[in-house]
Design a protein around this motif. Structure first.
Motif, PDB file in Angstrom:
ATOM      1  N   ALA A 108       0.825  -1.206   0.000  1.00 31.53           N
ATOM      2  CA  ALA A 108       0.000   0.000   0.000  1.00 31.53           C
ATOM      3  C   ALA A 108       0.860   1.257   0.000  1.00 31.53           C
ATOM      4  N   ALA A 109       1.989   1.214   0.709  1.00 36.13           N
ATOM      5  CA  ALA A 109       2.903   2.363   0.712  1.00 36.13           C
ATOM      6  C   ALA A 109       3.466   2.598  -0.689  1.00 36.13           C
ATOM      7  N   ALA A 110       3.848   1.505  -1.359  1.00 31.27           N
ATOM      8  CA  ALA A 110       4.341   1.623  -2.738  1.00 31.27           C
ATOM      9  C   ALA A 110       3.234   2.123  -3.667  1.00 31.27           C
ATOM     10  N   GLY A 111       2.008   1.664  -3.416  1.00 28.64           N
ATOM     11  CA  GLY A 111       0.874   2.122  -4.220  1.00 28.64           C
ATOM     12  C   GLY A 111       0.613   3.606  -4.044  1.00 28.64           C
ATOM     13  N   PHE A 112       0.746   4.078  -2.807  1.00 27.19           N
ATOM     14  CA  PHE A 112       0.553   5.500  -2.558  1.00 27.19           C
ATOM     15  C   PHE A 112       1.628   6.332  -3.256  1.00 27.19           C
ATOM     16  N   ALA A 113       2.876   5.843  -3.229  1.00 29.27           N
ATOM     17  CA  ALA A 113       3.962   6.545  -3.927  1.00 29.27           C
ATOM     18  C   ALA A 113       3.671   6.629  -5.425  1.00 29.27           C
ATOM     19  N   LEU A 114       3.184   5.532  -5.998  1.00 25.44           N
ATOM     20  CA  LEU A 114       2.833   5.529  -7.427  1.00 25.44           C
ATOM     21  C   LEU A 114       1.658   6.462  -7.707  1.00 25.44           C
ATOM     22  N   ALA A 115       0.660   6.457  -6.812  1.00 28.08           N
ATOM     23  CA  ALA A 115      -0.497   7.341  -6.986  1.00 28.08           C
ATOM     24  C   ALA A 115      -0.063   8.803  -6.960  1.00 28.08           C
ATOM     25  N   LEU A 116       0.899   9.129  -6.083  1.00 31.45           N
ATOM     26  CA  LEU A 116       1.417  10.489  -6.036  1.00 31.45           C
ATOM     27  C   LEU A 116       2.106  10.859  -7.347  1.00 31.45           C
ATOM     28  N   ILE A 117       2.901   9.935  -7.877  1.00 30.84           N
ATOM     29  CA  ILE A 117       3.588  10.192  -9.149  1.00 30.84           C
ATOM     30  C   ILE A 117       2.569  10.411 -10.265  1.00 30.84           C
ATOM     31  N   ILE A 118       1.559   9.537 -10.313  1.00 34.30           N
ATOM     32  CA  ILE A 118       0.515   9.665 -11.335  1.00 34.30           C
ATOM     33  C   ILE A 118      -0.224  10.988 -11.183  1.00 34.30           C
ATOM     34  N   GLY A 119      -0.586  11.322  -9.934  1.00 34.06           N
ATOM     35  CA  GLY A 119      -1.321  12.555  -9.688  1.00 34.06           C
ATOM     36  C   GLY A 119      -0.513  13.791 -10.019  1.00 34.06           C
ATOM     37  N   VAL A 120       0.752  13.819  -9.593  1.00 33.57           N
ATOM     38  CA  VAL A 120       1.608  14.984  -9.874  1.00 33.57           C
ATOM     39  C   VAL A 120       1.805  15.161 -11.367  1.00 33.57           C
ATOM     40  N   ARG A 121       2.004  14.052 -12.068  1.00 30.40           N
ATOM     41  CA  ARG A 121       2.188  14.145 -13.521  1.00 30.40           C
ATOM     42  C   ARG A 121       0.903  14.594 -14.215  1.00 30.40           C
ATOM     43  N   GLN A 122      -0.237  14.192 -13.674  1.00 26.49           N
ATOM     44  CA  GLN A 122      -1.510  14.651 -14.234  1.00 26.49           C
ATOM     45  C   GLN A 122      -1.673  16.157 -14.037  1.00 26.49           C
ATOM     46  N   PHE A 123      -1.391  16.616 -12.808  1.00 27.65           N
ATOM     47  CA  PHE A 123      -1.499  18.049 -12.517  1.00 27.65           C
ATOM     48  C   PHE A 123      -0.519  18.854 -13.364  1.00 27.65           C
ATOM     49  N   ALA A 124       0.712  18.332 -13.497  1.00 27.46           N
ATOM     50  CA  ALA A 124       1.732  19.031 -14.280  1.00 27.46           C
ATOM     51  C   ALA A 124       1.318  19.118 -15.741  1.00 27.46           C
ATOM     52  N   GLY A 125       0.748  18.006 -16.262  1.00 25.38           N
ATOM     53  CA  GLY A 125       0.301  18.007 -17.653  1.00 25.38           C
ATOM     54  C   GLY A 125      -0.830  18.982 -17.888  1.00 25.38           C
ATOM     55  N   ALA A 126      -1.772  19.048 -16.936  1.00 22.17           N
ATOM     56  CA  ALA A 126      -2.889  19.987 -17.062  1.00 22.17           C
ATOM     57  C   ALA A 126      -2.397  21.430 -16.982  1.00 22.17           C
ATOM     58  N   HIS A 127      -1.444  21.700 -16.093  1.00 20.61           N
ATOM     59  CA  HIS A 127      -0.899  23.061 -15.950  1.00 20.61           C
ATOM     60  C   HIS A 127      -0.173  23.474 -17.216  1.00 20.61           C
ATOM     61  N   PHE A 128       0.577  22.534 -17.805  1.00 22.44           N
ATOM     62  CA  PHE A 128       1.300  22.851 -19.041  1.00 22.44           C
ATOM     63  C   PHE A 128       0.332  23.152 -20.185  1.00 22.44           C
ATOM     64  N   ALA A 129      -0.779  22.361 -20.221  1.00 25.16           N
ATOM     65  CA  ALA A 129      -1.769  22.579 -21.273  1.00 25.16           C
ATOM     66  C   ALA A 129      -2.412  23.955 -21.159  1.00 25.16           C
ATOM     67  N   VAL A 130      -2.678  24.382 -19.901  1.00 25.24           N
ATOM     68  CA  VAL A 130      -3.274  25.713 -19.687  1.00 25.24           C
ATOM     69  C   VAL A 130      -2.309  26.807 -20.112  1.00 25.24           C
ATOM     70  N   LYS A 131      -1.020  26.665 -19.732  1.00 21.11           N
ATOM     71  CA  LYS A 131      -0.015  27.655 -20.099  1.00 21.11           C
ATOM     72  C   LYS A 131       0.135  27.756 -21.609  1.00 21.11           C
ATOM     73  N   SER A 132       0.110  26.587 -22.294  1.00 24.01           N
ATOM     74  CA  SER A 132       0.242  26.569 -23.751  1.00 24.01           C
ATOM     75  C   SER A 132      -0.932  27.270 -24.403  1.00 24.01           C
ATOM     76  N   ALA A 133      -2.147  27.042 -23.834  1.00 30.26           N
ATOM     77  CA  ALA A 133      -3.344  27.674 -24.405  1.00 30.26           C
ATOM     78  C   ALA A 133      -3.281  29.193 -24.239  1.00 30.26           C
ATOM     79  N   GLN A 134      -2.735  29.648 -23.088  1.00 32.04           N
ATOM     80  CA  GLN A 134      -2.647  31.074 -22.846  1.00 32.04           C
ATOM     81  C   GLN A 134      -1.649  31.746 -23.785  1.00 32.04           C
ATOM     82  N   VAL A 135      -0.554  31.028 -24.080  1.00 30.20           N
ATOM     83  CA  VAL A 135       0.425  31.566 -25.013  1.00 30.20           C
ATOM     84  C   VAL A 135      -0.135  31.647 -26.413  1.00 30.20           C
TER      85      VAL A 135
END
Length: 409
Positions: free
Chosen positions: A382-409
């Motif tokens: 479960a600890a390893a699963g939580f670490a993976l979930a954090l990686i997945i979540g952070v990458r999702q947030f980062a991808g969404a933030h990049f998409a917003v920045k690209s749209a604004q440019v």
């Protein structure tokens, strides 16, 4: 506006109600099948294991083929294989023949998964997580109804095989119901041909672009999460009663009731999650939250294994680990690769199927040490699963933030 795929979705969900019955039909009819196959409980268990093997063998391939040839053919292949299983088991007179039909049921499950999950996501593009999580509810409904059907057969002194026939009849009627129902991928293909009639087969078989390192990392994270998420709740479902009895000191009658609390927790999460993702809570936020709750629950029950703690743990772990978190992760993965939803389904659930084979081998060795060590092992998962979930979540947030920045440019 009314979604034209609602009747289609209803038919797809009904398949999983039957699937819920199918996965426990053999175990609930074990005494009769022991006599029919002239074997014991161990022999019947071998046949039950064939369902998992059949699922693992073809799941990845069927997912890729679903992307190429469409969702509906594979859904019907799954239904046909299930019908062969229902009637084949009743006609089987030996373990070898029954094993072959059990293997076929595993294949049926793979075909249904590779067609259904992508079809539901395509039918409800604005709420794909909700659509997929509801599958879990129908599976649980099938597993809830079947014991009542069998109890009625026992009460009326009827042939045990009617439970198989009832499941088969529902599947046949549903096959007729789905025959003329529209599927999103079929509609998209028709629209594409209408808009571009000159397009040839060469466009359809064009080579897929090479995957980037970022995409490879995403696939690796989701695949590992598929294994760990399945392993986490599968281990609990197999060892919860023993842990309650031999570690927490509960009476046998109380220990076996822990699985009922576990099931209630699982079903509660299905409906709560379906409501949350339909509102404003993102799927990857819930993925991180549920995986964290699973880790904390397992750590707590290992540190304080009292009867009251184990009872509360049963509900919480059912809620957080078995209430649809795998469907959430699959939906996120499939939406990450929208042109390969079937392939994503195949990869993700193949990893989960692999867990159902390897985890029993690991826990069998750990049980020689102590049952408590099994839960500590699950805490590590479960600890390893939580670490993976954090990686997945952070990458999702980062991808969404990049998409917003690209749209604004």
């Amino acid at each position: 506006m009314k979604n034209r795929y609602l009747p289609t979705a209803l038919g797809l969900y009904l398949n999983y109600l039957v699937h819920g019955m199918g996965v426990i039909l053999i175990s609930l009819n074990m005494p009769h099948l022991e006599q029919q196959w002239q074997t014991d409980a161990a022999g019947v268990s071998i046949v039950i294991s064939s369902l998992g093997i059949g699922r693992l063998v073809v799941l990845f391939l069927s997912g890729m083929l679903s992307d190429r040839f469409g969702r509906k053919p594979f859904i019907y292949l799954g239904m046909a294989c299930y019908l062969l299983f229902f009637f084949g088991i009743l006609k089987s007179q030996t373990i070898a023949v029954a094993y072959a039909f059990g293997f076929l049921a595993g294949i049926a499950n793979s075909f249904l998964d590779s067609g259904t999950y992508p079809a539901l996501m395509e039918s409800f593009p604005n709420s794909p997580s909700t659509a997929n999580i509801l599958i879990k509810a129908f599976v649980s409904a099938g597993q809830f109804l079947l014991p009542f059907i069998i109890s009625l057969l026992v009460w009326s002194n009827a042939w045990f095989g009617w439970s198989f026939v009832v499941a088969a009849c529902i599947m046949i009627l549903n096959a007729i119901f789905l025959l003329k129902r529209p599927f999103p991928d079929q509609d998209q293909k028709k629209a594409g041909k209408a808009n571009n009639p000159a397009s040839g087969a060469s466009n359809q078989v064009a080579a897929a672009p090479r995957m980037s390192r970022s995409e490879i990392l995403d696939i690796a994270c989701f695949t590992l999460y598929g294994y760990i998420s399945m392993a986490t709740f599968y281990l609990v479902s197999q060892w919860l009663s023993q842990y309650g009895q031999f570690v927490a000191g509960m009476e046998y009658a109380s220990a076996i009731k822990l699985l009922s609390l576990y099931t209630v927790g699982s079903l509660s999460c299905v409906f709560i999650t379906a409501a949350l993702v339909k509102k404003t809570v993102s799927s990857h936020t819930l993925l991180m939250l549920y995986t964290f709750i699973s880790f904390i629950a397992l750590l707590s029950v290992c540190l304080w294994p009292t009867p009251m703690m184990v009872a509360g743990f049963a509900f919480v772990i059912g809620f957080s680990a078995a209430g649809g978190v795998m469907q959430l992760a699959l939906t996120i993965m499939a939406m990450k690769f929208p042109q390969a939803k079937g392939k994503a389904t195949g990869i993700f659930y193949s990893a989960g199927s692999l867990a159902t084979f390897t985890i029993p081998l690991i826990t069998a060795e750990l049980s020689h040490t102590s049952i408590a060590s099994i839960m500590w092992f699950d805490t590590g998962l479960a600890a390893a699963g939580f670490a993976l979930a954090l990686i997945i979540g952070v990458r999702q947030f980062a991808g969404a933030h990049f998409a917003v920045k690209s749209a604004q440019v």
